[in-house]
Scaffold this motif. Structure first.
Motif, mmCIF file in Angstrom:
data_model
loop_
_atom_site.group_PDB
_atom_site.id
_atom_site.type_symbol
_atom_site.label_atom_id
_atom_site.label_comp_id
_atom_site.label_asym_id
_atom_site.label_seq_id
_atom_site.Cartn_x
_atom_site.Cartn_y
_atom_site.Cartn_z
ATOM 1 N N ILE A 1 33.147 -9.179 -20.719
ATOM 2 C CA ILE A 1 31.837 -8.660 -20.092
ATOM 3 C C ILE A 1 32.260 -6.911 -19.785
ATOM 4 C CG2 ILE A 1 30.452 -8.496 -18.420
ATOM 5 C CD1 ILE A 1 30.749 -11.521 -17.987
ATOM 6 N N ALA A 2 33.217 -6.718 -19.342
ATOM 7 C CA ALA A 2 33.711 -5.542 -19.155
ATOM 8 C C ALA A 2 33.854 -4.466 -20.354
ATOM 9 C CB ALA A 2 35.248 -5.198 -18.358
ATOM 10 N N ILE A 3 34.334 -5.063 -21.462
ATOM 11 C CA ILE A 3 34.468 -4.352 -22.674
ATOM 12 C C ILE A 3 32.994 -4.157 -23.272
ATOM 13 C CG2 ILE A 3 35.286 -4.706 -25.126
ATOM 14 C CD1 ILE A 3 37.668 -6.002 -24.049
ATOM 15 N N CYS A 4 32.397 -5.194 -23.153
ATOM 16 C CA CYS A 4 30.790 -5.034 -23.616
ATOM 17 C C CYS A 4 30.260 -3.810 -22.688
ATOM 18 C CB CYS A 4 30.167 -6.416 -23.415
ATOM 19 S SG CYS A 4 30.608 -7.611 -24.656
ATOM 20 N N PHE B 1 26.345 -6.481 -28.038
ATOM 21 C CA PHE B 1 26.907 -6.437 -26.654
ATOM 22 C C PHE B 1 26.149 -7.166 -25.635
ATOM 23 C CE2 PHE B 1 28.786 -2.215 -28.207
ATOM 24 C CZ PHE B 1 29.973 -2.970 -28.748
ATOM 25 N N GLN B 2 24.854 -7.255 -25.662
ATOM 26 C CA GLN B 2 24.134 -7.722 -24.775
ATOM 27 C C GLN B 2 24.251 -9.484 -25.162
ATOM 28 O OE1 GLN B 2 19.884 -7.283 -24.833
ATOM 29 N NE2 GLN B 2 19.587 -8.002 -23.015
ATOM 30 N N VAL B 3 24.261 -9.964 -26.212
ATOM 31 C CA VAL B 3 24.433 -11.280 -26.554
ATOM 32 C C VAL B 3 25.736 -11.893 -26.005
ATOM 33 C CG1 VAL B 3 24.364 -12.939 -28.158
ATOM 34 C CG2 VAL B 3 22.398 -11.578 -28.301
ATOM 35 N N LEU B 4 26.884 -10.949 -26.623
ATOM 36 C CA LEU B 4 28.036 -11.360 -26.299
ATOM 37 C C LEU B 4 28.321 -11.440 -24.534
ATOM 38 C CD1 LEU B 4 30.233 -9.297 -28.765
ATOM 39 C CD2 LEU B 4 30.113 -11.709 -28.610
ATOM 40 N N GLY B 5 27.955 -10.294 -23.982
ATOM 41 C CA GLY B 5 27.974 -10.238 -22.452
ATOM 42 C C GLY B 5 27.462 -11.273 -21.775
ATOM 43 N N VAL B 6 26.279 -12.043 -22.230
ATOM 44 C CA VAL B 6 25.622 -13.125 -21.655
ATOM 45 C C VAL B 6 26.316 -14.300 -22.056
ATOM 46 C CG1 VAL B 6 23.611 -14.388 -21.725
ATOM 47 C CG2 VAL B 6 23.201 -11.952 -21.351
ATOM 48 N N VAL C 1 30.840 -18.829 -15.965
ATOM 49 C CA VAL C 1 30.074 -19.782 -14.804
ATOM 50 C C VAL C 1 30.339 -21.315 -15.284
ATOM 51 C CG1 VAL C 1 27.917 -20.547 -13.989
ATOM 52 C CG2 VAL C 1 27.942 -17.868 -14.303
ATOM 53 N N MET C 2 30.345 -21.695 -16.631
ATOM 54 C CA MET C 2 30.707 -22.938 -16.697
ATOM 55 C C MET C 2 32.193 -23.058 -16.545
ATOM 56 S SD MET C 2 28.436 -24.111 -20.230
ATOM 57 C CE MET C 2 29.743 -23.316 -21.489
ATOM 58 N N ALA C 3 33.095 -22.253 -16.709
ATOM 59 C CA ALA C 3 34.278 -22.605 -16.443
ATOM 60 C C ALA C 3 34.665 -22.474 -14.941
ATOM 61 C CB ALA C 3 35.396 -21.351 -16.831
ATOM 62 N N THR C 4 33.979 -21.778 -14.181
ATOM 63 C CA THR C 4 33.940 -21.967 -12.767
ATOM 64 C C THR C 4 33.656 -23.462 -11.997
ATOM 65 O OG1 THR C 4 33.472 -19.525 -12.568
ATOM 66 C CG2 THR C 4 33.464 -20.926 -10.499
#
Length: 56
Positions: free
Chosen positions: A11-14, A28-33, A40-43
């Motif tokens: 997300i930071a790179i995007c 970048f928007q698609v990759l960031g989302v 969120v799923m990993a959390t």
């Protein structure tokens, strides 16, 4: 490296490349989302037990 840390770095790179590479803002928007969704799923999927008390 944990999955959440990998996603935060993605997300930071995007975010860093958003303005210099303005032709790829949609990518970048698609990759960031996507990275945000994976984080969120990993959390929620990470199952860690309660901390084990140390024996002294």
């Amino acid at each position: 490296m944990t999955m959440r840390l990998f996603c935060i770095i993605g997300i930071a790179i995007c975010a860093l490349l958003w303005y210099p590479a303005f032709h790829y803002q949609g990518v970048f928007q698609v990759l960031g989302v996507t990275f945000l969704g994976m984080a969120v799923m990993a959390t929620f999927l990470e199952k860690s037990g309660p901390p084990v008390p140390s024996k002294k």
